[in-house]
Design a protein around this motif. Structure first.
Motif, PDB file in Angstrom:
ATOM      1  N   GLY A   1       7.623  -7.493 -16.710  1.00 47.60           N
ATOM      2  CA  GLY A   1       6.907  -8.866 -17.028  1.00 47.60           C
ATOM      3  C   GLY A   1       7.337  -9.506 -16.305  1.00 47.60           C
ATOM      4  N   PHE A   2       7.752  -9.333 -15.160  1.00 44.78           N
ATOM      5  CA  PHE A   2       7.642 -10.348 -13.545  1.00 44.78           C
ATOM      6  C   PHE A   2       7.065 -10.676 -12.931  1.00 44.78           C
ATOM      7  CE2 PHE A   2      12.275  -9.878 -16.536  1.00 44.78           C
ATOM      8  CZ  PHE A   2      11.854 -11.102 -17.144  1.00 44.78           C
ATOM      9  N   TYR A   3       7.117 -11.149 -12.206  1.00 39.74           N
ATOM     10  CA  TYR A   3       6.632 -11.328 -10.238  1.00 39.74           C
ATOM     11  C   TYR A   3       7.400 -11.318  -9.483  1.00 39.74           C
ATOM     12  CZ  TYR A   3       2.280 -13.245 -12.395  1.00 39.74           C
ATOM     13  OH  TYR A   3       0.452 -14.305 -12.951  1.00 39.74           O
ATOM     14  N   VAL A   4       6.715  -9.964  -8.805  1.00 40.18           N
ATOM     15  CA  VAL A   4       7.865  -9.658  -7.600  1.00 40.18           C
ATOM     16  C   VAL A   4       7.107  -9.790  -6.093  1.00 40.18           C
ATOM     17  CG1 VAL A   4       8.852  -8.246  -8.983  1.00 40.18           C
ATOM     18  CG2 VAL A   4       6.510  -7.531  -8.223  1.00 40.18           C
ATOM     19  N   PRO A   5       7.786  -9.968  -5.269  1.00 37.80           N
ATOM     20  CA  PRO A   5       6.878 -10.267  -4.196  1.00 37.80           C
ATOM     21  C   PRO A   5       6.776  -9.315  -3.361  1.00 37.80           C
ATOM     22  CG  PRO A   5       9.519 -10.721  -3.229  1.00 37.80           C
ATOM     23  CD  PRO A   5       9.223 -10.416  -5.421  1.00 37.80           C
ATOM     24  N   LYS A   6       5.696  -9.610  -2.428  1.00 36.07           N
ATOM     25  CA  LYS A   6       5.065  -8.209  -1.956  1.00 36.07           C
ATOM     26  C   LYS A   6       4.712  -8.496  -0.778  1.00 36.07           C
ATOM     27  CE  LYS A   6       2.198  -4.077  -3.213  1.00 36.07           C
ATOM     28  NZ  LYS A   6       1.289  -3.744  -3.819  1.00 36.07           N
ATOM     29  N   MET A   7       4.661  -7.658   1.022  1.00 40.58           N
ATOM     30  CA  MET A   7       4.250  -8.094   1.268  1.00 40.58           C
ATOM     31  C   MET A   7       2.931  -6.404   1.890  1.00 40.58           C
ATOM     32  SD  MET A   7       7.463  -9.152   3.797  1.00 40.58           S
ATOM     33  CE  MET A   7       5.833  -9.588   5.629  1.00 40.58           C
ATOM     34  N   ILE A   8       2.226  -6.568   2.886  1.00 43.07           N
ATOM     35  CA  ILE A   8       1.210  -5.523   2.940  1.00 43.07           C
ATOM     36  C   ILE A   8       1.364  -5.301   4.304  1.00 43.07           C
ATOM     37  CG2 ILE A   8      -0.929  -4.693   2.759  1.00 43.07           C
ATOM     38  CD1 ILE A   8      -1.649  -5.846   0.188  1.00 43.07           C
ATOM     39  N   TRP A   9       1.411  -4.420   4.769  1.00 50.81           N
ATOM     40  CA  TRP A   9       1.401  -4.430   6.548  1.00 50.81           C
ATOM     41  C   TRP A   9       0.477  -4.180   7.122  1.00 50.81           C
ATOM     42  CZ3 TRP A   9       5.256  -7.333   9.608  1.00 50.81           C
ATOM     43  CH2 TRP A   9       5.856  -7.629   8.748  1.00 50.81           C
ATOM     44  N   GLY A  10      -0.508  -4.721   7.740  1.00 45.79           N
ATOM     45  CA  GLY A  10      -1.881  -3.532   8.751  1.00 45.79           C
ATOM     46  C   GLY A  10      -3.270  -3.647   7.985  1.00 45.79           C
ATOM     47  N   VAL A  11      -3.968  -3.046   9.148  1.00 48.07           N
ATOM     48  CA  VAL A  11      -5.724  -3.746   8.103  1.00 48.07           C
ATOM     49  C   VAL A  11      -5.872  -2.180   7.216  1.00 48.07           C
ATOM     50  CG1 VAL A  11      -7.904  -3.489   9.403  1.00 48.07           C
ATOM     51  CG2 VAL A  11      -5.916  -4.641   9.892  1.00 48.07           C
ATOM     52  N   GLY A  12      -5.283  -1.180   8.146  1.00 48.77           N
ATOM     53  CA  GLY A  12      -5.789  -0.010   7.529  1.00 48.77           C
ATOM     54  C   GLY A  12      -7.172   0.792   7.960  1.00 48.77           C
ATOM     55  N   THR A  13      -7.393   1.991   7.384  1.00 52.56           N
ATOM     56  CA  THR A  13      -8.805   2.950   7.702  1.00 52.56           C
ATOM     57  C   THR A  13      -9.527   1.721   7.391  1.00 52.56           C
ATOM     58  OG1 THR A  13      -8.203   4.301   5.901  1.00 52.56           O
ATOM     59  CG2 THR A  13      -6.931   4.373   8.134  1.00 52.56           C
ATOM     60  N   GLY A  14      -9.437   1.632   6.171  1.00 51.76           N
ATOM     61  CA  GLY A  14     -10.324   1.229   5.155  1.00 51.76           C
ATOM     62  C   GLY A  14     -11.209   1.960   4.428  1.00 51.76           C
ATOM     63  N   THR A  15     -10.459   3.260   4.097  1.00 53.61           N
ATOM     64  CA  THR A  15     -10.530   3.952   2.879  1.00 53.61           C
ATOM     65  C   THR A  15      -8.810   3.720   2.072  1.00 53.61           C
ATOM     66  OG1 THR A  15     -11.165   5.436   3.982  1.00 53.61           O
ATOM     67  CG2 THR A  15     -10.891   6.272   1.617  1.00 53.61           C
TER      68      THR A  15
END
Length: 433
Positions: free
Chosen positions: A344-358
């Motif tokens: 029930g808490f907010y947690v920090p998150k990081m996303i790296w890269g563009v990915g393949t699109g899928t």
């Protein structure tokens, strides 16, 4: 007493400089010097003095000597001085002062003199003095127009657009009514007409909240402030070349230089940051320069430059739209808060890269939960690789439940039901198979 407002009032230049004259020449004599204006029997000369103070009190005087002397008891009138005050409504007040024998100056000269006040509730747009003879030749000298005082300021009377009233205090209004300023102990307002022609507050002080409210376009070379809150109080555009702000509260921020690159015909790639809500995005953008678009404000209103210098933006329609190239954007990294449904808490998150699109294939993730740091990568085929750093050490996820060893390798089973097969190479090293 102030200085004489007239140019060449006693023919001291030796000519008619400053005057418009008919039937007048310059001759010798006079009461103020060595020259005077010599009038034929029906002659005149005049001089414009321009707009005047609406509170001014003038003293107008002139000396005249008839060519044929008047007797002391002769009330004959053949020379005049006129002082005209013209007003914005097209009317003119003409003050006539005949030259009489009652006031003798010297050497056959008589003097006309009077004090004249501006019409009440009015501001003169033009003023003029005229000296004239009617059937009587002679000489004029020592003409004078001076301001000897000012009338008392009157309540409710407009002086060059400035007025004092009990209701509003001091007000300043343009002659065409397009703008107005109100100043008193409770309020300070700068008003301008809107698209419907009604006066609305543009800059004003709200005495109840103690805030200055601005509605319009704010342009500045430098802004220095200890605290700026940007909300409905600044409704359109805050624009500055440079700002020194110790605290800034906004709901979104974009560091891109698309506008500057368009003005410089620069189509090179660029990186910039977008901040909105609880998201921070690091973006790479590219364009081939073949397409352009007009910049819109937060309310989807098109923006324009005020002029061809392309320095100040406005929402008013002009011939200079604010344009940018159309870019293809890729979010290379993103930081935000995500709600953990388990805690029930907010947690920090990081996303790296563009990915393949899928889905999220080809992207990496870093998340901090309540008991450790999780590093996750999703392969281009969709397989999840996870490492967790916790108080107990480094953990591979999913966790290993069983290892079966064979002469040429081993099989590792995980708690999510997946397995990995490892085979021994010729040099006795293990490789994934």
């Amino acid at each position: 007493m102030s200085n004489n407002l007239l140019t060449n009032p006693s023919a001291e230049t030796g000519d008619l400089s400053g005057w418009t004259a008919s039937g007048v020449t310059v001759g010798d004599g006079g009461t103020s010097g060595t020259k005077c204006f010599v009038f034929q029997a029906n002659a005149s000369m005049s001089q414009n003095l321009g707009p005047q103070n609406p509170l001014a009190i003038f003293e107008v005087s002139a000396d005249f000597a008839p060519a044929i002397p008047w007797g002391n008891d002769d009330p004959h009138v053949g020379a005049y001085v006129y002082f005209e005050l013209s007003y914005g409504d097209g009317t003119t007040d003409i003050h006539m002062m005949p030259l009489r024998t009652e006031e003798i100056v010297s050497s056959g000269y008589f003097r006309a003199k009077a004090q004249i006040a501006v019409r009440e509730n009015s501001s003169p747009t033009q003023s003029r003095i005229i000296a004239a003879t009617r059937g009587c030749a002679g000489s004029f000298d020592n003409l004078s127009v001076t301001i000897v005082g000012e009338a008392a300021l009157q309540e409710g009377v407009s002086y060059y657009g400035v007025k004092i009233t009990r209701a509003d205090g001091i007000t300043v209004e343009r002659s065409d009514g397009a703008s107005k300023v109100i100043f008193n102990s409770d309020e300070l307002k700068f008003q301008a007409k809107d698209e419907l022609g009604a006066l609305v507050d543009r800059i004003y002080f709200d005495s109840l909240t103690g805030k200055y409210i601005f509605d319009g376009v704010l342009t500045a070379e430098t802004i220095e402030a200890s605290n700026i809150e940007v909300d409905v109080n600044v409704t359109n555009i805050l624009y500055a070349q440079k700002g020194n702000i110790s605290e800034l509260t906004v709901d979104q921020l974009d560091t891109s230089t698309m506008v500057a690159k368009y003005l410089a015909n620069d189509t090179s790639d660029m990186g910039y940051i977008k901040i909105f809500g609880e998201h921070i995005q690091f973006i790479e953008a590219s364009t081939d320069g073949s397409q352009t678009a007009q910049v819109l404000d937060r309310n989807s209103q098109p923006m324009y430059w005020t002029d061809d210098t392309h320095t100040t933006p406005t929402l008013d329609v002009t011939d200079y739209p604010v344009l940018v190239y159309v870019y293809t954007e890729q979010v290379k990294m993103e930081l935000y808060h995500e709600l953990d449904s388990a805690t029930g808490f907010y947690v920090p998150k990081m996303i790296w890269g563009v990915g393949t699109g899928t889905y999220d294939y080809g992207k990496g993730f870093i998340t901090k939960d309540d008991d450790g740091l999780i590093l996750k990568y999703i392969t281009t085929t969709g397989k999840v690789q996870t490492i967790k750093l916790s108080e107990t050490g480094i953990e591979l996820l999913p966790s290993i439940t069983q290892i079966d060893c064979y002469t040429d390798g081993m099989i590792i089973a995980y708690n999510d039901g997946t397995t990995q097969n490892w085979r021994k190479s010729f040099s006795y090293r293990f490789g994934y198979r």
